[in-house]
Design a protein around this motif. Structure first.
Motif, PDB file in Angstrom:
ATOM      1  N   ARG A   1       0.825  -1.214   0.000  1.00  0.00           N
ATOM      2  CA  ARG A   1       0.000   0.000   0.000  1.00  0.00           C
ATOM      3  C   ARG A   1       0.859   1.264   0.000  1.00  0.00           C
ATOM      4  N   ASP A   2       1.825   1.331   0.919  1.00  0.00           N
ATOM      5  CA  ASP A   2       2.528   2.588   1.156  1.00  0.00           C
ATOM      6  C   ASP A   2       3.605   2.892   0.119  1.00  0.00           C
ATOM      7  N   VAL A   3       4.278   1.864  -0.386  1.00  0.00           N
ATOM      8  CA  VAL A   3       5.352   2.119  -1.343  1.00  0.00           C
ATOM      9  C   VAL A   3       4.801   2.696  -2.651  1.00  0.00           C
ATOM     10  N   PRO A   4       3.814   2.052  -3.291  1.00  0.00           N
ATOM     11  CA  PRO A   4       3.253   2.696  -4.497  1.00  0.00           C
ATOM     12  C   PRO A   4       2.559   4.008  -4.191  1.00  0.00           C
ATOM     13  N   PHE A   5       1.923   4.094  -2.998  1.00  0.00           N
ATOM     14  CA  PHE A   5       1.274   5.354  -2.647  1.00  0.00           C
ATOM     15  C   PHE A   5       2.302   6.481  -2.598  1.00  0.00           C
ATOM     16  N   SER A   6       3.421   6.240  -1.934  1.00  0.00           N
ATOM     17  CA  SER A   6       4.434   7.280  -1.792  1.00  0.00           C
ATOM     18  C   SER A   6       5.053   7.656  -3.132  1.00  0.00           C
TER      19      SER A   6
END
Length: 406
Positions: free
Chosen positions: A253-258
């Motif tokens: 979730r967080d890696v592509p979001f960032s």
């Protein structure tokens, strides 16, 4: 803006000043968006099976196959729920309990209707519905449940995240600055910074998520103690690494979001500045010489827009992460399931778990709570990045003023 230009802009801001800017942004963001995060967790952790029967008759029929010692109280002042999302409740005391068999056959529905009302209080149909019901039935303070671990988590996470991103983008020794094209540098730097931040605070995030998913009826102190005891038991029965349960989903979730967020933020903000009819060579000077209001507005708009887009795209991974972390199974139950050849859906790999959600609940299940997530993430990103940028600008001007006086 090139990484070389950005490096010269960041050179006169110390790491401590960047950290202080990140801390101030974290405090403000956590206070404002925690209620939306509480609703998001509740929405995502309630399963599709928790829908409420439409009538007293259908609710009474629900109990016919249950144990005889289940029932509802006449006054419904104290109801002990079988699980966080179950519509089935256990009577507070035996004398006030109507046996289920009698309830199913009785022509008087007050007790069943009472239980329906209790169940409807626990089931949310939208973000606004969740905010209203939590505030009305659990108290306004419940909207800030989990604020303490949120602050404990947000401050170190944002310090690592934002200062790490700036270092990867501006430090002259950074391989991203030297080898990655300017177009893709925000995406790569944001992704790497998020990996470091997420790994550092994953156990704290699990603690916060479980606190926010706790059912109503208990005080904040009780929920805090129960959650802490539950995590201790989890670590004892399944190992210390179980505290990082959901880290893989968090990364998904967080890696592509960032990456999406920083890529979009840099592009949108540069476009906002460029709309003032300046050339790219003047872009750095204008961004560094903006007053606090212009810096705040540009950062706020770019952060909110990019954050909203990134949050919607990555919502399915957020749903999977939340459900995996809210899972309340002890070690003996997990071992018995493995011996029986059964693996709980939450214990499957990330792709298989998300496929299970899609198969059982459809696309709507994968995007459950997307509105609450977007309403939380967009302003959070806007407030955090604008506070961070304004803080850095204040530090830069203070340093320049001190340098000119020396």
């Amino acid at each position: 803006m090139s990484t070389r230009e950005q490096g010269s802009s960041e050179a006169n801001i110390s790491a401590g000043q960047k950290m202080l800017s990140a801390v101030s942004g974290s405090l403000l963001t956590s206070l404002l968006v925690t209620p939306l995060d509480v609703v998001r967790v509740r929405l995502q952790s309630q399963s599709k099976s928790s829908s409420i029967p439409r009538s007293s008759h259908s609710f009474a029929a629900l109990f016919t196959s249950q144990s005889p010692n289940l029932g509802v109280t006449a006054c419904c002042r104290e109801v002990f729920w079988m699980s966080n999302t179950s519509p089935v409740c256990l009577a507070a005391s035996a004398p006030a309990t109507t046996p289920l068999g009698t309830l199913a056959a009785s022509s008087t529905p007050p007790a069943a209707q009472c239980a329906i009302d209790e169940s409807r209080q626990k089931t949310f149909t939208s973000t606004l519905d969740g905010l209203r019901k939590i505030a009305r039935h659990e108290g306004i303070s419940s909207l800030w449940r989990g604020l303490s671990p949120t602050l404990v988590m947000a401050i170190p996470a944002n310090v690592i995240y934002f200062t790490g991103y700036d270092s990867l983008r501006s430090n002259h020794r950074s391989p991203i600055r030297n080898y990655i094209p300017d177009t893709y540098a925000p995406l790569v730097a944001g992704s790497i910074a998020r990996v470091a931040a997420a790994a550092a605070i994953s156990p704290i995030e699990m603690f916060r998520t479980r606190m926010q998913a706790a059912p109503s009826g208990a005080s904040g102190v009780t929920v805090f103690k129960d959650t802490l005891i539950g995590l201790r038991k989890l670590a004892h029965t399944q190992g210390f690494t179980s505290l990082w349960r959901g880290l893989t989903l968090t990364m998904w979730r967080d890696v592509p979001f960032s990456g999406i967020y920083w890529w979009g933020y840099e592009a949108i903000r540069d476009n906002l500045v460029s709309m003032r009819n300046v050339s790219r060579d003047q872009l750095l000077h204008l961004r560094s010489s903006q007053d606090h209001t212009a810096t705040f507005v540009d950062s706020f708009v770019a952060g909110a827009t990019s954050g909203a887009i990134a949050s919607i795209i990555t919502t399915p991974f957020d749903v999977g992460k939340t459900r995996q972390q809210v899972l309340e199974s002890d070690g003996s139950r997990a071992r018995s399931n493995i011996k029986a050849g059964y693996v709980m859906p939450e214990e499957r790999s990330m792709p298989r778990f998300l496929y299970h959600i899609w198969k059982v609940e459809g696309v709507s299940g994968l995007f459950r709570g997307w509105a609450a997530r977007c309403l939380k993430v967009a302003p959070a990103c806007a407030i955090m990045i604008s506070s961070y940028e304004v803080g850095k600008k204040m530090a830069r001007r203070m340093n320049e003023k001190n340098a000119s006086q020396s």
